[in-house]
Design an enzyme around this catalytic site. Sequence first.
Site, PDB file in Angstrom:
ATOM      1  N   TYR A 144       0.926  -1.411  -0.028  1.00 14.73           N
ATOM      2  CA  TYR A 144      -0.016   0.148   0.030  1.00 14.73           C
ATOM      3  C   TYR A 144       0.868   1.333   0.031  1.00 14.73           C
ATOM      4  CZ  TYR A 144       0.816   0.992   5.041  1.00 14.73           C
ATOM      5  OH  TYR A 144       1.466   0.966   6.263  1.00 14.73           O
TER       6      TYR A 144
ATOM      7  N   ARG B  27       8.278   3.957  -4.445  1.00 15.00           N
ATOM      8  CA  ARG B  27       8.372   3.063  -3.535  1.00 15.00           C
ATOM      9  C   ARG B  27       7.309   1.751  -3.877  1.00 15.00           C
ATOM     10  NH1 ARG B  27       7.701   5.081   2.341  1.00 15.00           N
ATOM     11  NH2 ARG B  27       5.400   5.194   1.570  1.00 15.00           N
TER      12      ARG B  27
ATOM     13  N   ARG C  65      -7.895 -20.630  -2.158  1.00 13.35           N
ATOM     14  CA  ARG C  65      -6.622 -20.341  -1.200  1.00 13.35           C
ATOM     15  C   ARG C  65      -5.719 -21.380  -1.183  1.00 13.35           C
ATOM     16  NH1 ARG C  65      -5.551 -21.815   4.185  1.00 13.35           N
ATOM     17  NH2 ARG C  65      -4.297 -19.956   5.303  1.00 13.35           N
TER      18      ARG C  65
ATOM     19  N   LYS D 273       6.525  -1.982   1.939  1.00 15.10           N
ATOM     20  CA  LYS D 273       5.293  -1.369   2.554  1.00 15.10           C
ATOM     21  C   LYS D 273       4.225  -2.534   2.537  1.00 15.10           C
ATOM     22  CE  LYS D 273       3.431   3.225   3.196  1.00 15.10           C
ATOM     23  NZ  LYS D 273       3.424   3.446   4.760  1.00 15.10           N
TER      24      LYS D 273
ATOM     25  N   GLU E  13      12.032   2.129  14.357  1.00 16.67           N
ATOM     26  CA  GLU E  13      11.386   3.435  13.766  1.00 16.67           C
ATOM     27  C   GLU E  13      10.049   3.258  14.637  1.00 16.67           C
ATOM     28  OE1 GLU E  13      10.054   2.667   9.861  1.00 16.67           O
ATOM     29  OE2 GLU E  13       9.831   0.437  10.185  1.00 16.67           O
TER      30      GLU E  13
ATOM     31  N   LEU F  72      11.154   1.053   7.119  1.00 17.28           N
ATOM     32  CA  LEU F  72      10.616   1.729   5.718  1.00 17.28           C
ATOM     33  C   LEU F  72      11.471   2.799   5.311  1.00 17.28           C
ATOM     34  CD1 LEU F  72       8.392   0.988   3.851  1.00 17.28           C
ATOM     35  CD2 LEU F  72       7.135   2.990   5.049  1.00 17.28           C
TER      36      LEU F  72
HETATM   37  N1  PDD Z   1       3.059   4.964   7.395  1.00 14.38           N
HETATM   38  N2  PDD Z   1       7.752   3.652   8.860  1.00 14.38           N
HETATM   39  C1  PDD Z   1       6.473   3.007   8.917  1.00 14.38           C
HETATM   40  C2  PDD Z   1       6.579   1.716   9.617  1.00 14.38           C
HETATM   41  C3  PDD Z   1       5.520   3.423   8.411  1.00 14.38           C
HETATM   42  O1  PDD Z   1       4.243   2.703   8.240  1.00 14.38           O
HETATM   43  C4  PDD Z   1       5.584   4.687   7.504  1.00 14.38           C
HETATM   44  C5  PDD Z   1       4.330   5.250   7.050  1.00 14.38           C
HETATM   45  C6  PDD Z   1       6.658   5.537   7.748  1.00 14.38           C
HETATM   46  C7  PDD Z   1       6.790   6.842   6.962  1.00 14.38           C
HETATM   47  O2  PDD Z   1       6.668   6.751   5.704  1.00 14.38           O
HETATM   48  P1  PDD Z   1       6.342   8.216   4.585  1.00 14.38           P
HETATM   49  O3  PDD Z   1       7.029   9.159   5.257  1.00 14.38           O
HETATM   50  O4  PDD Z   1       6.692   7.467   3.510  1.00 14.38           O
HETATM   51  O5  PDD Z   1       5.032   7.850   5.063  1.00 14.38           O
HETATM   52  C8  PDD Z   1       8.002   5.037   8.254  1.00 14.38           C
HETATM   53  C9  PDD Z   1       1.698   5.434   6.590  1.00 14.38           C
HETATM   54  C10 PDD Z   1       1.599   6.817   6.727  1.00 14.38           C
HETATM   55  C11 PDD Z   1       0.635   4.435   7.034  1.00 14.38           C
HETATM   56  O6  PDD Z   1       0.700   3.576   7.415  1.00 14.38           O
HETATM   57  O7  PDD Z   1      -0.433   5.255   7.486  1.00 14.38           O
END
Ligand code: PDD
Length: 280
Positions: free
Chosen positions: A33, A52, A100, A147, A179, A203
């Site tokens: 996503y 990405r 499945r 992601k 993170e 990420l």
């Molecule tokens: N999440 N690290 C993780 C684990 C994340 O899920 C996200 C973003 C980031 C930051 O990435 P970016 O700057 O590209 O949004 C870092 C999104 C916002 C979400 O899952 O809602």
Amino acid sequence: MARTVFVNGEYLPESEGKISIFDRGFLFADGVYEVTAVVNGKLVDYGPHMERLERSLKELRIDWPCTKDELLAMHLEMVKRNDLKEGIIYMQVTRGAADRTFNFPKESKPTLIAFTQVMNLVNNPNATTGVRVVTIPDIRWARRDIKSVMLLAPVLGKQEAYEKGATEGWMVEDGFITEGTSSNAYIVKDGKVITRELSNSILAGCTRRALFRLASEEGIEIVERKFTAEEAYAADEAFLTSASQFVMPIIEIDGKRIGGGQPGPVVRKLREIFLEEAGK
Ligand code: PDD
């Protein structure tokens, strides 16, 4: 006003947006996503988000659900149809629906869905006060650079943080912060920003990438290295970044006040320059 959502090429009222119970996103979290911010009706960092996405799809060997031009057109159409001034567009691609089996089915076609959410990104009141975080163990899989929609560990981590009066959990592995559950993590010491280097452990945030460019233009040094919770407690400032929070000051970690409990000058400057660019 009911939202318009996107499901496999169709724009539909949200109550009619449906996918198969055999969808592998639903059965196996077999999908990826992206969350792209919208400010003043414009997409923020769209190019990096789609780069990405391309990488995530390639790593999981999921086919593109449409062309890149069609995906951009879909994002723009979603902003228009939902009259979205400020908020986010969520989009998800899964390996599709099939009987499945764990291995990749031959006959499945990728599923593409998207929806919008109105959010107060620019004047988010949390940015004035700063937010609290707590440290939690990092129990995720080893490919956090992808992601993926497999988000159970972040769901449990964020809930734990909320139950402890914080808005984010900073995950710890082998003694170092990786993170946040849905954001990248930073501390500031002696004017320098410190954040973990990119690897499979975190990420590669698009907001992080924009921040690196803007900080360098502003003459603010960023050092990429691991840091511990103890080092964070003693930092001058701390903050997090994500597409839905932009640059967010942190004023407390595990109940310990950071920088006197107020957003500090470096994070305030970084948020200001990020907003300036996002609003253009
Ligand atoms: N999440 N690290 C993780 C684990 C994340 O899920 C996200 C973003 C980031 C930051 O990435 P970016 O700057 O590209 O949004 C870092 C999104 C916002 C979400 O899952 O809602």
